[in-house]
Design an enzyme around this catalytic site. Structure first.
Site, PDB file in Angstrom:
ATOM      1  N   LYS A 135       9.094   4.189   7.923  1.00 58.08           N
ATOM      2  CA  LYS A 135       8.668   3.019   7.147  1.00 58.08           C
ATOM      3  C   LYS A 135       9.801   1.997   7.007  1.00 58.08           C
ATOM      4  CE  LYS A 135       5.298   5.837   4.678  1.00 58.08           C
ATOM      5  NZ  LYS A 135       5.090   6.657   3.477  1.00 58.08           N
ATOM      6  N   VAL A 182       2.994   1.020   5.933  1.00 63.53           N
ATOM      7  CA  VAL A 182       4.131   1.174   5.017  1.00 63.53           C
ATOM      8  C   VAL A 182       3.649   0.970   3.592  1.00 63.53           C
ATOM      9  CG1 VAL A 182       6.414   0.314   4.330  1.00 63.53           C
ATOM     10  CG2 VAL A 182       5.749   0.268   6.736  1.00 63.53           C
ATOM     11  N   ILE A 191       0.499  -1.168  -1.250  1.00 64.28           N
ATOM     12  CA  ILE A 191       1.383  -2.293  -1.613  1.00 64.28           C
ATOM     13  C   ILE A 191       1.450  -3.271  -0.445  1.00 64.28           C
ATOM     14  CG2 ILE A 191       3.708  -2.981  -2.335  1.00 64.28           C
ATOM     15  CD1 ILE A 191       4.193  -0.116  -3.251  1.00 64.28           C
ATOM     16  N   GLU A 197       1.158  17.107   1.504  1.00 61.39           N
ATOM     17  CA  GLU A 197       0.389  17.778   2.558  1.00 61.39           C
ATOM     18  C   GLU A 197       0.694  19.275   2.504  1.00 61.39           C
ATOM     19  OE1 GLU A 197      -1.232  16.019   5.156  1.00 61.39           O
ATOM     20  OE2 GLU A 197      -0.763  14.100   4.229  1.00 61.39           O
ATOM     21  N   LYS A 199       2.141   4.599  10.946  1.00 60.64           N
ATOM     22  CA  LYS A 199       3.579   4.221  10.886  1.00 60.64           C
ATOM     23  C   LYS A 199       4.352   4.697  12.105  1.00 60.64           C
ATOM     24  CE  LYS A 199       4.121   8.305   8.196  1.00 60.64           C
ATOM     25  NZ  LYS A 199       2.877   8.547   7.550  1.00 60.64           N
ATOM     26  N   GLY A 226       1.305   2.227   1.736  1.00 64.61           N
ATOM     27  CA  GLY A 226      -0.127   2.290   1.408  1.00 64.61           C
ATOM     28  C   GLY A 226      -0.691   1.001   0.851  1.00 64.61           C
ATOM     29  N   ASP A 264       9.457  10.615   7.107  1.00 61.82           N
ATOM     30  CA  ASP A 264       8.353   9.693   6.812  1.00 61.82           C
ATOM     31  C   ASP A 264       8.902   8.355   6.300  1.00 61.82           C
ATOM     32  OD1 ASP A 264       5.337   9.323   5.911  1.00 61.82           O
ATOM     33  OD2 ASP A 264       6.556   8.816   4.179  1.00 61.82           O
ATOM     34  N   GLU A 284      -0.752  -3.379   8.003  1.00 65.06           N
ATOM     35  CA  GLU A 284      -0.299  -3.441   6.599  1.00 65.06           C
ATOM     36  C   GLU A 284      -0.200  -2.059   5.951  1.00 65.06           C
ATOM     37  OE1 GLU A 284       0.517  -6.436   4.532  1.00 65.06           O
ATOM     38  OE2 GLU A 284       1.418  -4.624   3.732  1.00 65.06           O
TER      39      GLU A 284
END
Ligand SMILES: NC(=O)c1ccc[n+]([C@@H]2O[C@H](COP(=O)([O-])OP(=O)(O)OC[C@H]3O[C@@H](n4cnc5c(N)ncnc54)[C@H](OP(=O)(O)O)[C@@H]3O)[C@@H](O)[C@H]2O)c1
Length: 426
Positions: A203, A130, A134, A188, A103, A132, A199, A127
């Protein structure tokens, strides 16, 4: 046979390897030819790995893949900016198509990389960058192509959604919920960019760029994280009929693109309110299709690998049939991003004031001077000598609200402004 160079064999890379092995026959029939992993780049070739694979494929030399004329397709699953960026540049320059889940790179260099891919007559797909598993990148570029996308609301970070779900359902504080998310592998060890909203900002910048066919500079995205959300805010939100979610918001307006990431009150009966735990969702509005919601797992080994393999199939077909994805400049428009000070919202304010007569009148005077009108005022239980007060405003320009907050400094009875959260009626 399409020959693949895999950069990275970590969480997602090992998932991609497994899917390519498990579904090889099915994939072959979908593409028209087989897929073969030719080489895998890792940092440490001697490290023990928890998948069955041919260790003879491993290398720690990027040139074994990037300069290998046999390899048609490079799949970048290293992450981060460098060396991933240089590797993608080299792969494209060497005439290889690229699939990436990165990303950060797409948000920062998407336009440059797409242009280079087009010049070289190869494809670049992302793909998995953003949400994962979906599918949202291809739908934005293809399935919704008949639409003018007017708004996108996303729950795009699983870690923060998990934390807020636990704070809401079990009354946990942020620290406890975060520890549990880390124990379960949702967060994480360094969850900084999740908690801070960064994050999700990458996205929503990628989604907005595709939706409005423009370059959105990540530095123009207003970002607030969930650091300041307290159990009291969640409890009051529920009393008022809302849930608190970390929302990534993008609206195409006559004044520019309104793009931001921040915690928001959302109505408890909105479909996005039912997106709990580490799940992600995207709720968008197109002028033809109306409202659409996509929901699923936004991270994890196999869900993310599922999106990567979908891109591999697409790129594989294009390589096999000799028709790369040349569909014009997808960043062709220029749209300015609105400054957050000009954006209108309704706001929730939680204050602590000294329990003295006349304090509400003073607050109302400051708000009135700045054209801020109130939808509701709630006085919570007294905690002598202070009283928590909750104010919910009508729609107001952010700069007027900020002027009011500055004006509160002159009201001696206001002990603290504990929190300010935007209310999105969606
Ligand atoms: N994890 C998810 O759920 C998820 C979801 C969506 C998108 N993504 C994206 O997918 C990408 C990969 O994430 P991940 O979670 O799979 O990462 P990861 O588990 O940390 O794996 C990274 C892999 O890259 C290799 N690597 C790292 N630096 C390298 C270098 N300088 N040279 C050569 N190899 C190097 C590592 O080698 P070693 O194995 O030898 O250490 C490892 O195999 C990232 O862009 C991430 O943002 C991940």
């Amino acid at each position: 046979m399409i020959k693949i160079g895999l950069l990275g064999l970590g969480t997602v890379g090992s998932g991609v390897y497994s899917i390519l092995e498990k579904h090889s026959e099915n994939l072959k029939s979908k593409i028209g030819t087989g897929l073969q992993i030719e080489k895998i780049l890792v940092r440490d070739v001697s490290r023990q790995r928890d998948i069955d694979f041919d260790s003879g494929l491993l290398t720690d030399k990027a040139e074994d893949i990037l300069d290998n004329p046999e390899i048609h397709l490079v799949v970048e699953l290293i992450g981060g900016e460098e060396p991933a960026y240089q590797y993608i540049l080299k792969a494209l320059n060497n005439g290889k198509s690229v699939v990436t889940a990165n990303k950060l790179l797409i948000a920062k260099y998407g336009q440059e990389l797409m242009k280079l891919a087009a010049e070289k007559g190869v494809s670049l797909y992302f793909e998995a960058s953003v949400a994962g598993g979906i599918p949202i990148i291809r739908p934005l570029r293809e399935s919704f192509a008949a639409n003018k996308i007017e708004r996108i609301y996303g729950i795009l970070n699983g870690t923060t959604n998990y934390i807020l779900t636990k704070m809401t359902g079990e009354g946990q504080d942020l620290e406890t919920a975060l520890k549990e998310a880390q124990r379960l592998g949702y967060a994480e060890s360094d969850p900084g960019s999740d908690i801070s909203g960064a994050d999700a900002a990458y996205k929503i910048a990628i989604l907005s760029s595709l939706a409005y066919e423009t370059v959105i500079d990540i530095n123009d995205v207003h970002i607030e994280g969930i650091e300041n959300i307290e159990p009291e805010d969640i409890e009051i939100a529920r009393e008022l009929g809302y849930l608190i979610k970390l929302l990534a918001i993008s609206k195409f307006t006559a004044d520019g693109v309104d793009i931001r990431v921040h915690p928001a009150f959302i109505p408890e009966n909105h479909p996005l309110a039912s997106v709990s735990d580490a799940y992600n969702a995207i709720y968008l509005h197109g002028d033809s299709v109306g409202d659409v919601m996509l929901y699923g797992q936004g991270a994890g080994r196999l869900p993310t690998a599922s999106a990567v393999v979908a891109d591999i199939i697409q790129a594989g077909k294009e390589i096999y049939y000799g028709s790369p994805d040349i569909n014009g400049d997808i960043y062709k428009n220029v749209h300015k991003v609105m400054d957050i000070s000009q954006v209108e919202n309704s706001f929730y304010l939680r204050l602590q004031v000294k329990d003295k007569p006349g304090v509400l009148a003073k607050i109302a005077e400051v708000l009135g001077k700045n054209q801020v009108s109130l939808a509701s005022v709630i006085q919570k239980h007294r905690q002598n000598p202070v009283v928590p007060i909750v104010l919910v405003t009508h729609q107001v320009k952010e700069e007027n609200l900020q002027k009011s907050i500055a004006g509160f400094k002159n009201i001696g009875e206001i002990v603290a402004v504990n929190n300010i959260i935007r209310v999105e009626e969606l």
